[in-house]
Design an enzyme around this catalytic site. Sequence first.
Site, PDB file in Angstrom:
ATOM      1  N   ASP A   1       3.613   4.915  -7.585  1.00 25.03           N
ATOM      2  CA  ASP A   1       3.321   5.081  -6.160  1.00 25.03           C
ATOM      3  C   ASP A   1       3.533   6.522  -5.708  1.00 25.03           C
ATOM      4  O   ASP A   1       2.674   7.114  -5.046  1.00 25.03           O
ATOM      5  CB  ASP A   1       4.211   4.151  -5.319  1.00 25.03           C
ATOM      6  CG  ASP A   1       3.992   2.693  -5.667  1.00 25.03           C
ATOM      7  OD1 ASP A   1       3.046   2.398  -6.419  1.00 25.03           O
ATOM      8  OD2 ASP A   1       4.774   1.853  -5.199  1.00 25.03           O
TER       9      ASP A   1
ATOM     10  N   LEU B   1       0.829  -1.204   0.000  1.00 21.15           N
ATOM     11  CA  LEU B   1       0.000   0.000   0.000  1.00 21.15           C
ATOM     12  C   LEU B   1       0.871   1.266   0.000  1.00 21.15           C
ATOM     13  O   LEU B   1       0.427   2.339   0.374  1.00 21.15           O
ATOM     14  CB  LEU B   1      -0.951  -0.007   1.200  1.00 21.15           C
ATOM     15  CG  LEU B   1      -1.906  -1.203   1.258  1.00 21.15           C
ATOM     16  CD1 LEU B   1      -2.766  -1.157   2.525  1.00 21.15           C
ATOM     17  CD2 LEU B   1      -2.815  -1.248   0.028  1.00 21.15           C
TER      18      LEU B   1
HETATM   19  C1  GLA Z   1       5.447  -1.281  -6.810  1.00 18.43           C
HETATM   20  C2  GLA Z   1       6.252  -0.199  -7.515  1.00 18.43           C
HETATM   21  C3  GLA Z   1       5.407   0.521  -8.573  1.00 18.43           C
HETATM   22  C4  GLA Z   1       4.699  -0.458  -9.500  1.00 18.43           C
HETATM   23  C5  GLA Z   1       3.994  -1.569  -8.691  1.00 18.43           C
HETATM   24  C6  GLA Z   1       3.434  -2.628  -9.577  1.00 18.43           C
HETATM   25  O1  GLA Z   1       4.435  -0.719  -6.035  1.00 18.43           O
HETATM   26  O2  GLA Z   1       6.758   0.743  -6.598  1.00 18.43           O
HETATM   27  O3  GLA Z   1       6.223   1.421  -9.298  1.00 18.43           O
HETATM   28  O4  GLA Z   1       5.580  -0.997 -10.444  1.00 18.43           O
HETATM   29  O5  GLA Z   1       4.878  -2.169  -7.763  1.00 18.43           O
HETATM   30  O6  GLA Z   1       2.411  -2.128 -10.383  1.00 18.43           O
END
Ligand code: GLA
Length: 396
Positions: free
Chosen positions: A180, A133
Amino acid sequence: MNDSDGEFDIDRLTERFFERFGRGESPPEVFFAPGRVNLIGEYTDFSGGLVFPCGVDRGTVLLARRTGDSKFRLASTNFDLFAQLSRDEIGRTYGDNWINYPLGVFDRFRLGGTVLDGIDCLFSGNIPNGAGLSSSASIEVVTAFAVNELHGAGLTRLELVQLAQAAENEFVGMQCGIMDQYAVAFAETDHAMQLDCSTLEHRQVSLALGDCAFMVSNTNQRRELNESAYNDRVAECRRALLSLQAVLPLERLGQLTPDMLDQHEKHLDDDPVAARRARHVAEENARVSAAVPLLEAGDLAGFGKLMNASHESLRDLFEVSSGPLDNLVRLAREQSGVLGSRLTGAGFGGCTVTLLPRAGIPAFERKVGRAYKEATGLTADFYTIMPGQGAGRYAS
Ligand code: GLA
């Protein structure tokens, strides 16, 4: 999310700050960044594809104060470590510790030419760690906002996002995409954002879902995200891109469509792993393009089907699921009224996201919780998502 521990007691945290750092001449300033849940569009960001995340009403609060000296002091209510570093120590990583996230951000400001002087920081977070998360992006982005404000560095929101991602890529060593940090910075209450990771433009989409809700279920399988497994996926996607560039005018794998891949897949015959990764990226992008209009048109059943397909692809083609994740998804889909369920975030453990009727939530938690425990021996946690506001000064 719906538990009462979503609240921060800023008065109590301010007292903790004073106990740790002294009263000084001024009180700390308070900043906040949420976590995020990705609804669909997984493992497409570092290929310049489409994603559809929203902020959550949990996150990281940072109480911060410039000190005027050259000491950087970092503490957290979540971890025991208290660190005091001099200016020349902030360019180095600190074991495998959470403070690498703020240190990476300080370092990027320094490399960008901001003259940093001392800062006292107390972090407090209520995102479950290692659950997918984005607790780490939340720490990075809240630190970036605080330094920007306190030092008057004048970076835009997007520049702060890019700085936070660079901190994670270059300082922490995880080759993550931008989803993220971007989601955490640009989230809006009651909305998810469709983000194009190549243009870095996004569109907010209302999450007024009527009788339905998105719900997060935590496998509580500790996700040692496994930087190396993640970085392997990044390398495999690069390999796929390089091979396909021999026959297609692609600048990034995110431009690949399922049709293009059907025609040229034989160029990946020697590298079946790269072929599977490319297939996932092409189809997942197509799913985001189809899913968002469905949601906007109120076709939640259609959206849910694409969530299901996304999970299957992450399990079979991208290979980032796990036994507990597959169990939780399977059990979720067996419950009446459930429209779709998939792993969310980087996988290898962590959380699933499920679309279901709001009225079914208590029975869902009871039945899935019990069956999941029987199947895996693990206890799941459940949170209803309340899409929350992005990073900035803390507003109580
Ligand atoms: C992690 C990474 C993101 C993305 C997700 C998968 O959260 O930090 O940049 O690649 O995995 O979608």
